[in-house]
Write a protein that holds these residues in place. Structure first.
Motif, PDB file in Angstrom:
ATOM      1  N   MET A  27      59.682  38.838  67.235  1.00  0.00           N
ATOM      2  CA  MET A  27      59.250  40.146  66.819  1.00  0.00           C
ATOM      3  C   MET A  27      60.115  40.656  65.668  1.00  0.00           C
ATOM      4  O   MET A  27      60.485  41.796  65.633  1.00  0.00           O
ATOM      5  CB  MET A  27      59.287  41.101  68.000  1.00  0.00           C
ATOM      6  N   SER A  28      60.400  39.775  64.741  1.00  0.00           N
ATOM      7  CA  SER A  28      61.220  40.173  63.605  1.00  0.00           C
ATOM      8  C   SER A  28      60.463  40.115  62.293  1.00  0.00           C
ATOM      9  O   SER A  28      60.983  40.521  61.268  1.00  0.00           O
ATOM     10  CB  SER A  28      62.434  39.256  63.510  1.00  0.00           C
ATOM     11  N   GLY A  29      59.254  39.616  62.321  1.00  0.00           N
ATOM     12  CA  GLY A  29      58.484  39.468  61.104  1.00  0.00           C
ATOM     13  C   GLY A  29      58.782  38.182  60.365  1.00  0.00           C
ATOM     14  O   GLY A  29      58.361  38.013  59.226  1.00  0.00           O
ATOM     15  N   LEU A  30      59.491  37.265  60.988  1.00  0.00           N
ATOM     16  CA  LEU A  30      59.832  36.013  60.319  1.00  0.00           C
ATOM     17  C   LEU A  30      58.609  35.113  60.167  1.00  0.00           C
ATOM     18  O   LEU A  30      58.331  34.617  59.091  1.00  0.00           O
ATOM     19  CB  LEU A  30      60.934  35.281  61.087  1.00  0.00           C
ATOM     20  N   PHE A  31      57.866  34.909  61.252  1.00  0.00           N
ATOM     21  CA  PHE A  31      56.724  34.002  61.223  1.00  0.00           C
ATOM     22  C   PHE A  31      55.388  34.727  61.127  1.00  0.00           C
ATOM     23  O   PHE A  31      54.436  34.210  60.569  1.00  0.00           O
ATOM     24  CB  PHE A  31      56.725  33.109  62.467  1.00  0.00           C
ATOM     25  N   ILE A  32      55.316  35.921  61.713  1.00  0.00           N
ATOM     26  CA  ILE A  32      54.083  36.709  61.714  1.00  0.00           C
ATOM     27  C   ILE A  32      54.366  38.026  61.014  1.00  0.00           C
ATOM     28  O   ILE A  32      55.339  38.710  61.353  1.00  0.00           O
ATOM     29  CB  ILE A  32      53.614  36.979  63.160  1.00  0.00           C
ATOM     30  N   PRO A  33      53.550  38.417  60.045  1.00  0.00           N
ATOM     31  CA  PRO A  33      53.789  39.700  59.370  1.00  0.00           C
ATOM     32  C   PRO A  33      53.746  40.870  60.357  1.00  0.00           C
ATOM     33  O   PRO A  33      52.891  40.912  61.244  1.00  0.00           O
ATOM     34  CB  PRO A  33      52.631  39.794  58.367  1.00  0.00           C
ATOM     35  N   ILE A  34      54.645  41.793  60.195  1.00  0.00           N
ATOM     36  CA  ILE A  34      54.736  42.943  61.094  1.00  0.00           C
ATOM     37  C   ILE A  34      53.454  43.766  61.028  1.00  0.00           C
ATOM     38  O   ILE A  34      53.009  44.310  62.041  1.00  0.00           O
ATOM     39  CB  ILE A  34      55.975  43.792  60.751  1.00  0.00           C
ATOM     40  N   GLU A  35      52.848  43.852  59.862  1.00  0.00           N
ATOM     41  CA  GLU A  35      51.633  44.647  59.695  1.00  0.00           C
ATOM     42  C   GLU A  35      50.470  44.120  60.531  1.00  0.00           C
ATOM     43  O   GLU A  35      49.559  44.875  60.867  1.00  0.00           O
ATOM     44  CB  GLU A  35      51.218  44.682  58.221  1.00  0.00           C
ATOM     45  N   SER A  36      50.465  42.827  60.878  1.00  0.00           N
ATOM     46  CA  SER A  36      49.371  42.263  61.669  1.00  0.00           C
ATOM     47  C   SER A  36      49.619  42.376  63.175  1.00  0.00           C
ATOM     48  O   SER A  36      48.755  42.012  63.961  1.00  0.00           O
ATOM     49  CB  SER A  36      49.147  40.800  61.291  1.00  0.00           C
ATOM     50  N   MET A  37      50.772  42.886  63.560  1.00  0.00           N
ATOM     51  CA  MET A  37      51.078  43.065  64.978  1.00  0.00           C
ATOM     52  C   MET A  37      50.410  44.333  65.499  1.00  0.00           C
ATOM     53  O   MET A  37      50.113  45.244  64.724  1.00  0.00           O
ATOM     54  CB  MET A  37      52.596  43.205  65.180  1.00  0.00           C
ATOM     55  N   PRO A  38      50.196  44.408  66.825  1.00  0.00           N
ATOM     56  CA  PRO A  38      49.681  45.664  67.390  1.00  0.00           C
ATOM     57  C   PRO A  38      50.679  46.804  67.149  1.00  0.00           C
ATOM     58  O   PRO A  38      51.868  46.558  66.915  1.00  0.00           O
ATOM     59  CB  PRO A  38      49.551  45.378  68.885  1.00  0.00           C
ATOM     60  N   GLU A  39      50.189  48.019  67.231  1.00  0.00           N
ATOM     61  CA  GLU A  39      51.030  49.183  66.930  1.00  0.00           C
ATOM     62  C   GLU A  39      52.273  49.249  67.821  1.00  0.00           C
ATOM     63  O   GLU A  39      53.363  49.564  67.355  1.00  0.00           O
ATOM     64  CB  GLU A  39      50.220  50.470  67.077  1.00  0.00           C
ATOM     65  N   TRP A  40      52.131  48.927  69.107  1.00  0.00           N
ATOM     66  CA  TRP A  40      53.286  49.003  70.006  1.00  0.00           C
ATOM     67  C   TRP A  40      54.348  47.969  69.605  1.00  0.00           C
ATOM     68  O   TRP A  40      55.543  48.225  69.704  1.00  0.00           O
ATOM     69  CB  TRP A  40      52.866  48.807  71.462  1.00  0.00           C
TER      70      TRP A  40
END
Length: 70
Positions: free
Chosen positions: A1-14
């Motif tokens: 949950m650091s944005g290293l592999f998956i962009p933070i913007e594509s994560m759910p709001e929580w």
């Protein structure tokens, strides 16, 4: 949950909210700024200050919890 592999913007709001409290997020941002953009110290100073603030808070909590248990 650091944005290293998956962009933070594509994560759910929580998950985006939880990521804001993860110091690794700011480290990843600094590494990207330095390695990809060649940014200088002033460019990543806000992220560095957030990491330092996190370290200060966690150390104070550790000292406080140690004093309570002893």
């Amino acid at each position: 949950m650091s944005g290293l592999f998956i962009p933070i913007e594509s994560m759910p709001e929580w998950a985006q909210t939880v990521t804001e409290f993860n110091p690794i997020k700011y480290f990843v941002e600094i590494m990207r700024m330095v390695m990809l953009k060649g940014s200088g110290f002033r460019a990543f100073l806000p992220q560095l200050l957030k990491i330092v603030l996190y370290a200060i808070v966690m150390n104070r909590l550790a000292i406080w919890s140690y004093r309570i248990t002893t």
